[in-house]
Write a protein that holds these residues in place. Structure first.
Motif, PDB file in Angstrom:
ATOM      1  N   LEU A 167     -30.697  42.085  41.074  1.00  0.00           N
ATOM      2  CA  LEU A 167     -29.866  41.591  39.680  1.00  0.00           C
ATOM      3  C   LEU A 167     -30.148  42.101  38.536  1.00  0.00           C
ATOM      4  O   LEU A 167     -29.222  42.192  37.647  1.00  0.00           O
ATOM      5  CB  LEU A 167     -30.425  40.164  39.800  1.00  0.00           C
ATOM      6  CG  LEU A 167     -29.733  39.195  39.017  1.00  0.00           C
ATOM      7  CD1 LEU A 167     -28.347  38.889  39.093  1.00  0.00           C
ATOM      8  CD2 LEU A 167     -30.351  37.779  38.901  1.00  0.00           C
ATOM      9  N   THR A 168     -31.415  42.530  38.337  1.00  0.00           N
ATOM     10  CA  THR A 168     -31.551  43.229  37.017  1.00  0.00           C
ATOM     11  C   THR A 168     -30.837  44.533  36.732  1.00  0.00           C
ATOM     12  O   THR A 168     -30.251  44.816  35.848  1.00  0.00           O
ATOM     13  CB  THR A 168     -33.198  43.518  36.812  1.00  0.00           C
ATOM     14  OG1 THR A 168     -33.750  42.093  37.026  1.00  0.00           O
ATOM     15  CG2 THR A 168     -33.598  44.154  35.287  1.00  0.00           C
ATOM     16  N   LEU A 173     -30.314  46.336  33.148  1.00  0.00           N
ATOM     17  CA  LEU A 173     -31.663  46.217  32.272  1.00  0.00           C
ATOM     18  C   LEU A 173     -32.916  46.485  33.065  1.00  0.00           C
ATOM     19  O   LEU A 173     -33.980  45.982  32.866  1.00  0.00           O
ATOM     20  CB  LEU A 173     -31.726  44.640  31.930  1.00  0.00           C
ATOM     21  CG  LEU A 173     -30.688  43.979  31.104  1.00  0.00           C
ATOM     22  CD1 LEU A 173     -30.830  42.547  30.872  1.00  0.00           C
ATOM     23  CD2 LEU A 173     -30.662  44.691  29.964  1.00  0.00           C
ATOM     24  N   LEU A 174     -32.745  47.448  34.101  1.00  0.00           N
ATOM     25  CA  LEU A 174     -33.978  47.691  34.989  1.00  0.00           C
ATOM     26  C   LEU A 174     -34.981  48.496  34.227  1.00  0.00           C
ATOM     27  O   LEU A 174     -36.044  48.240  34.509  1.00  0.00           O
ATOM     28  CB  LEU A 174     -33.204  48.584  36.236  1.00  0.00           C
ATOM     29  CG  LEU A 174     -34.332  48.662  37.198  1.00  0.00           C
ATOM     30  CD1 LEU A 174     -34.978  47.536  37.705  1.00  0.00           C
ATOM     31  CD2 LEU A 174     -33.584  49.706  38.474  1.00  0.00           C
ATOM     32  N   GLY A 183     -37.770  39.635  34.052  1.00  0.00           N
ATOM     33  CA  GLY A 183     -38.322  39.636  35.652  1.00  0.00           C
ATOM     34  C   GLY A 183     -39.467  38.773  35.524  1.00  0.00           C
ATOM     35  O   GLY A 183     -39.667  38.005  36.536  1.00  0.00           O
ATOM     36  N   LEU A 184     -40.210  38.739  34.471  1.00  0.00           N
ATOM     37  CA  LEU A 184     -41.445  38.031  34.535  1.00  0.00           C
ATOM     38  C   LEU A 184     -41.505  36.546  34.209  1.00  0.00           C
ATOM     39  O   LEU A 184     -41.893  35.879  34.785  1.00  0.00           O
ATOM     40  CB  LEU A 184     -42.720  38.890  33.691  1.00  0.00           C
ATOM     41  CG  LEU A 184     -43.376  39.913  34.017  1.00  0.00           C
ATOM     42  CD1 LEU A 184     -44.069  40.762  32.745  1.00  0.00           C
ATOM     43  CD2 LEU A 184     -44.180  39.844  35.357  1.00  0.00           C
ATOM     44  N   GLY A 185     -40.366  36.357  33.281  1.00  0.00           N
ATOM     45  CA  GLY A 185     -40.408  35.115  32.586  1.00  0.00           C
ATOM     46  C   GLY A 185     -39.278  34.427  33.402  1.00  0.00           C
ATOM     47  O   GLY A 185     -38.962  32.732  33.192  1.00  0.00           O
ATOM     48  N   ALA A 186     -38.520  34.799  34.277  1.00  0.00           N
ATOM     49  CA  ALA A 186     -37.536  34.049  34.881  1.00  0.00           C
ATOM     50  C   ALA A 186     -37.660  33.514  36.145  1.00  0.00           C
ATOM     51  O   ALA A 186     -36.980  33.246  36.781  1.00  0.00           O
ATOM     52  CB  ALA A 186     -36.013  34.913  34.867  1.00  0.00           C
ATOM     53  N   GLY A 187     -39.002  33.770  36.496  1.00  0.00           N
ATOM     54  CA  GLY A 187     -39.365  33.254  38.016  1.00  0.00           C
ATOM     55  C   GLY A 187     -39.593  31.810  37.863  1.00  0.00           C
ATOM     56  O   GLY A 187     -39.018  30.873  36.982  1.00  0.00           O
ATOM     57  N   GLY A 188     -40.227  31.279  38.910  1.00  0.00           N
ATOM     58  CA  GLY A 188     -40.171  29.736  39.301  1.00  0.00           C
ATOM     59  C   GLY A 188     -41.096  29.035  38.024  1.00  0.00           C
ATOM     60  O   GLY A 188     -40.267  27.918  37.503  1.00  0.00           O
ATOM     61  N   GLN A 189     -42.132  29.453  37.805  1.00  0.00           N
ATOM     62  CA  GLN A 189     -43.117  28.892  36.716  1.00  0.00           C
ATOM     63  C   GLN A 189     -43.213  27.478  36.971  1.00  0.00           C
ATOM     64  O   GLN A 189     -43.075  26.710  35.896  1.00  0.00           O
ATOM     65  CB  GLN A 189     -42.664  29.364  35.389  1.00  0.00           C
ATOM     66  CG  GLN A 189     -42.674  30.744  34.991  1.00  0.00           C
ATOM     67  CD  GLN A 189     -43.946  31.532  35.301  1.00  0.00           C
ATOM     68  OE1 GLN A 189     -45.129  30.927  35.200  1.00  0.00           O
ATOM     69  NE2 GLN A 189     -43.915  32.839  35.786  1.00  0.00           N
ATOM     70  N   ILE A 190     -43.214  27.010  38.127  1.00  0.00           N
ATOM     71  CA  ILE A 190     -42.985  25.498  38.296  1.00  0.00           C
ATOM     72  C   ILE A 190     -44.208  24.746  37.762  1.00  0.00           C
ATOM     73  O   ILE A 190     -44.096  23.874  37.232  1.00  0.00           O
ATOM     74  CB  ILE A 190     -42.665  25.287  39.968  1.00  0.00           C
ATOM     75  CG1 ILE A 190     -42.606  24.106  40.210  1.00  0.00           C
ATOM     76  CG2 ILE A 190     -44.008  25.694  40.602  1.00  0.00           C
ATOM     77  CD1 ILE A 190     -41.442  23.044  39.462  1.00  0.00           C
TER      78      ILE A 190
END
Length: 315
Positions: A167-168, A173-174, A183-190
């Motif tokens: 996706l990146t 933006l790779l 990539g680090l901030g758009a994860g679940g971070q539930i």
């Protein structure tokens, strides 16, 4: 009435409950309590044995860190030739200069600061917004959404790295700082989202009602009323996210494979691994350089972190 600076005592007892007054009285009370604990340890042999056992465990726990400091000042032959010895024959301070300039840790340090700051900002804003909605509003499918979030919480990072990279790459933006931040901030971070949701759920509804009577909209209520009240959770999320982004290895490695100039400190450690050997003193020095900001942040924010945990429990 209790005089200023005196100690408040429980009715009918001689037990001191809390100090009333300024800092000197509190420090004196803390000193007295430490003296009493030490007297209790010396009065009972069992307590002394427990104290010595814990002291030995603490020494064993901290020994690897002390060994890392020692190895960063040794020659390659001394690192493993001196066994468990911690004192180098001649401190090799040039190990730090070699790690900082020759290997390029000055660039890696700047990259890590940019990526960590962007990740912290992204996760705090996104988790707070999502937690506010989950904590304050009821809508169809809310429970199902929380269940899906909890399922993603148990997915290892390696399972989702391929679609994230694809996706990146499609977004162009790779090999950029922004790509690593997303990539680090758009994860679940539930975990962060649920912390905010639980905190916002416990705040009184009258706060929003008063703000609406003053003509405030949803976003104004969130940013000017609700988010400032959630400082305990924000402090916790900031500290945990900082440690996560600063020490992350897998995702920055994959995102910077074709662009070594964008490596972070964690990924930059591989520069000390050569085809015919590993520069262990240089790697130890680089590890110490990467730990310095973490220790500074921890020392500076440890009181706020404890207060944030206490505030979250009270809520």
């Amino acid at each position: 009435m209790t005089a200023p600076g005196s100690l408040d005592r429980a009715p009918g007892t001689g037990t001191t409950r809390r100090p009333v007054g300024g800092g000197p009285q509190r420090r004196e009370l803390a000193r007295v309590r430490r003296a009493r604990r030490w007297q209790a340890i010396r009065a009972r042999p069992g307590n002394l044995l427990i104290f010595l056992g814990l002291l030995i465990l603490a020494a064993l726990w901290i020994y690897p860190f002390i060994w890392l400091i020692s190895a960063s000042l040794k020659t390659p032959g001394e690192v493993f030739g001196s066994g468990l010895g911690l004192i180098p024959e001649t401190p090799m301070w040039e190990n730090y200069s070699r790690a900082w300039t020759t290997v390029g840790f000055d660039k890696y340090f700047l990259n890590t600061i940019i990526i960590t700051a962007g990740t912290v900002l992204l996760i705090v804003v996104r988790s707070a917004l999502a937690g506010y909605v989950l904590g304050r509003y009821s809508f169809a499918g809310k429970k199902l959404l929380i269940i899906i979030f909890l399922i993603t919480f148990f997915l290892p990072e390696g399972y989702t790295i391929i679609p994230v990279v694809q996706l990146t790459d499609q977004m162009g933006l790779l090999n950029t700082h922004l790509g690593v931040i997303l990539g680090l901030g758009a994860g679940g971070q539930i975990a962060s989202t649920l912390l905010y949701a639980g905190y916002f759920r416990g705040l009184p509804k009258e706060l929003e009602e008063c703000a609406r009577l003053d003509g405030a909209g949803h976003f104004r209520i969130f940013f000017q009323v609700m988010l400032p009240l959630a400082w305990p959770i924000t402090a916790t999320v900031v500290i945990l996210t900082f440690l996560f982004a600063w020490n992350n290895y897998l995702l920055p490695l994959v995102f910077t494979l074709s662009e070594p100039g964008l490596r972070t400190l964690a990924v930059g450690m591989t520069a000390f691994v050569g085809e015919y050997g590993t520069d262990w003193p240089g790697m130890a020095a680089a590890a110490m350089l990467s730990l310095v900001p973490v220790m500074i942040v921890f020392v500076a924010l440890q009181s706020k972190f404890v207060d944030s945990i206490a505030g979250a429990v009270k809520q």
